[in-house]
Design an enzyme around this catalytic site. Structure first.
Site, PDB file in Angstrom:
ATOM      1  N   ASN A   8       0.785  -1.424   0.030  1.00  0.00           N
ATOM      2  CA  ASN A   8      -0.036   0.014  -0.165  1.00  0.00           C
ATOM      3  C   ASN A   8       0.676   1.226   0.090  1.00  0.00           C
ATOM      4  O   ASN A   8       1.325   1.540   1.188  1.00  0.00           O
ATOM      5  CB  ASN A   8      -0.846   0.003   1.178  1.00  0.00           C
ATOM      6  CG  ASN A   8      -1.583   1.097   1.288  1.00  0.00           C
ATOM      7  OD1 ASN A   8      -1.589   1.957   0.730  1.00  0.00           O
ATOM      8  ND2 ASN A   8      -2.086   1.647   2.530  1.00  0.00           N
ATOM      9  N   LYS A  10       0.089   4.224  -0.324  1.00  0.00           N
ATOM     10  CA  LYS A  10      -0.578   5.562   0.353  1.00  0.00           C
ATOM     11  C   LYS A  10      -0.492   6.726  -0.485  1.00  0.00           C
ATOM     12  O   LYS A  10      -0.499   6.427  -1.535  1.00  0.00           O
ATOM     13  CB  LYS A  10      -0.051   5.647   1.797  1.00  0.00           C
ATOM     14  CG  LYS A  10      -0.187   4.497   2.655  1.00  0.00           C
ATOM     15  CD  LYS A  10       0.122   4.911   3.893  1.00  0.00           C
ATOM     16  CE  LYS A  10       0.388   3.637   4.978  1.00  0.00           C
ATOM     17  NZ  LYS A  10       0.159   3.561   6.201  1.00  0.00           N
ATOM     18  N   HIS A  92      -9.455   0.771   4.723  1.00  0.00           N
ATOM     19  CA  HIS A  92      -8.157   1.189   5.502  1.00  0.00           C
ATOM     20  C   HIS A  92      -8.338   1.952   6.613  1.00  0.00           C
ATOM     21  O   HIS A  92      -9.229   3.133   6.696  1.00  0.00           O
ATOM     22  CB  HIS A  92      -7.106   1.494   4.565  1.00  0.00           C
ATOM     23  CG  HIS A  92      -5.817   1.715   5.090  1.00  0.00           C
ATOM     24  ND1 HIS A  92      -5.390   2.616   6.136  1.00  0.00           N
ATOM     25  CD2 HIS A  92      -4.660   0.846   4.954  1.00  0.00           C
ATOM     26  CE1 HIS A  92      -4.299   2.444   6.463  1.00  0.00           C
ATOM     27  NE2 HIS A  92      -3.779   1.253   5.802  1.00  0.00           N
ATOM     28  N   GLU A  94      -7.028   4.562   7.937  1.00  0.00           N
ATOM     29  CA  GLU A  94      -6.762   5.943   7.426  1.00  0.00           C
ATOM     30  C   GLU A  94      -8.103   6.369   6.728  1.00  0.00           C
ATOM     31  O   GLU A  94      -8.249   7.754   6.861  1.00  0.00           O
ATOM     32  CB  GLU A  94      -5.416   6.083   6.575  1.00  0.00           C
ATOM     33  CG  GLU A  94      -4.268   5.711   7.387  1.00  0.00           C
ATOM     34  CD  GLU A  94      -2.853   5.370   6.690  1.00  0.00           C
ATOM     35  OE1 GLU A  94      -2.863   5.349   5.509  1.00  0.00           O
ATOM     36  OE2 GLU A  94      -2.079   4.810   7.660  1.00  0.00           O
ATOM     37  N   GLU A 159      -5.409  -5.325  10.333  1.00  0.00           N
ATOM     38  CA  GLU A 159      -4.532  -4.039  10.696  1.00  0.00           C
ATOM     39  C   GLU A 159      -4.772  -3.365  12.000  1.00  0.00           C
ATOM     40  O   GLU A 159      -5.638  -2.545  11.893  1.00  0.00           O
ATOM     41  CB  GLU A 159      -4.545  -3.183   9.658  1.00  0.00           C
ATOM     42  CG  GLU A 159      -4.180  -3.875   8.101  1.00  0.00           C
ATOM     43  CD  GLU A 159      -3.623  -2.829   7.342  1.00  0.00           C
ATOM     44  OE1 GLU A 159      -2.368  -2.945   6.787  1.00  0.00           O
ATOM     45  OE2 GLU A 159      -4.112  -1.592   7.057  1.00  0.00           O
ATOM     46  N   GLY A 165       2.476   2.067  10.671  1.00  0.00           N
ATOM     47  CA  GLY A 165       3.405   3.168  10.647  1.00  0.00           C
ATOM     48  C   GLY A 165       3.957   3.555  11.986  1.00  0.00           C
ATOM     49  O   GLY A 165       4.676   4.673  12.143  1.00  0.00           O
ATOM     50  N   SER A 204       3.151  -2.392  10.313  1.00  0.00           N
ATOM     51  CA  SER A 204       4.929  -2.465  10.607  1.00  0.00           C
ATOM     52  C   SER A 204       5.342  -3.907  10.303  1.00  0.00           C
ATOM     53  O   SER A 204       6.265  -4.114  10.900  1.00  0.00           O
ATOM     54  CB  SER A 204       5.110  -2.099  12.247  1.00  0.00           C
ATOM     55  OG  SER A 204       4.538  -0.406  12.281  1.00  0.00           O
TER      56      SER A 204
HETATM   57  C1  PEP Z   1      -0.846   0.021   5.944  1.00  0.00           C
HETATM   58  O1  PEP Z   1      -0.889   1.107   5.515  1.00  0.00           O
HETATM   59  O2  PEP Z   1      -1.688  -0.770   5.495  1.00  0.00           O
HETATM   60  C2  PEP Z   1       0.274  -0.573   6.834  1.00  0.00           C
HETATM   61  C3  PEP Z   1       0.469  -1.526   7.215  1.00  0.00           C
HETATM   62  O3  PEP Z   1       1.365   0.367   6.974  1.00  0.00           O
HETATM   63  P1  PEP Z   1       2.517   0.014   7.680  1.00  0.00           P
HETATM   64  O4  PEP Z   1       3.207  -1.236   7.134  1.00  0.00           O
HETATM   65  O5  PEP Z   1       3.628   1.273   7.220  1.00  0.00           O
HETATM   66  O6  PEP Z   1       2.504   0.131   9.201  1.00  0.00           O
END
Ligand code: PEP
Length: 243
Positions: A8, A10, A92, A94, A159, A165, A204
């Site tokens: 992803n 983003k 997601h 976000e 998630e 992040g 992460s």
């Molecule tokens: C994500 O944006 O779905 C995500 C898991 O981000 P990160 O791997 O940076 O934690």
């Protein structure tokens, strides 16, 4: 089942970033996993050209629930399909947080994606406060119950919001127990179809922790944010998936 390693991007990436990234993926994508890249909408078309003929799939990061219409700034599932993508990330955290997307909105988007021939990747996950209150499983079960259409076919990504992040991940026991709970909920909700749905872990994931996370029971792959922007890290995560 082959694991799916999804990236992803983003709101990162420009056209100049694509060529070297796709060349690395074409050269070194491991054969034992499926790989998916979800760049911003502006890059989908160019990614589609540079990935043509490869086994690496392409996805959007969101779509509108309507097939078309007066929705300035939005993109439909059919438009994402039209540029050659096969998947779309939906719900997601976000988007749930920054755009107020409810479970019902996510379900509408998933229905639109399926109708357009896309595979939805539906994200669920608890906040840190919800985990500390002992509500993580209940929150995720409720998200699944209300975000997935009755005839859902696609992918689920667990998630935890607090792991995205931040460099923090749940313990391996916590990931395994949440994935087991998600599998149980999917089978209760969808019958035998629920047994075949891939459940990705996201939050992460890095080259250093990928092998341990991807080897856990009911982990069917990873949804990778930050580490998917660097081809070498994304490839190292994919290579770490169990054979
Ligand atoms: C994500 O944006 O779905 C995500 C898991 O981000 P990160 O791997 O940076 O934690």
């Amino acid at each position: 089942m082959r694991q799916l390693i999804a990236g992803n991007w983003k709101m990162f990436g420009k056209r100049a970033d694509i060529e070297a990234f796709t060349a690395a993926l074409r050269a070194d994508a491991p054969a034992h996993v499926d790989m998916l890249v979800c760049p911003p909408f502006t890059l989908l078309d160019r990614f589609a050209s540079t990935l043509a003929g490869s086994k690496i799939a392409l996805g959007g990061q969101d779509c509108h629930p309507a097939a078309e219409g007066a929705h300035t700034g939005d993109i439909s599932a059919a438009m994402i399909r039209d540029v050659g993508a096969s998947h779309v990330i939906l719900g997601h955290s976000e988007r749930r947080t920054n755009h107020g997307e409810t479970n019902a909105v996510v379900r509408g988007k998933a229905e639109a994606a399926i109708a357009a021939g896309l595979t939805p990747v539906i994200c669920v996950g608890e906040t840190e406060a919800e985990r500390e209150a002992g509500e993580a499983e209940a929150v995720v079960r409720s998200q699944l119950a209300h975000s997935l259409p009755a005839q859902f076919s696609g992918v689920v990504a667990y998630e935890p919001v607090w792991a995205i992040g931040t460099g923090r991940t749940p313990t391996e026991d916590d990931v395994a127990s949440m994935h087991a709970a998600i599998r149980k909920a999917l089978v209760e909700q969808l019958g035998t179809a629920g047994a075949a749905i891939a459940i990705l872990y996201g939050g992460s994931v890095k080259p250093a922790n990928a092998a341990a996370l991807l080897a856990l029971p009911e982990v069917g792959g990873a949804l990778v944010g930050g580490a998917s922007l660097k081809a070498a890290d994304f490839l190292a995560i994919a290579t770490a998936a169990p054979l």
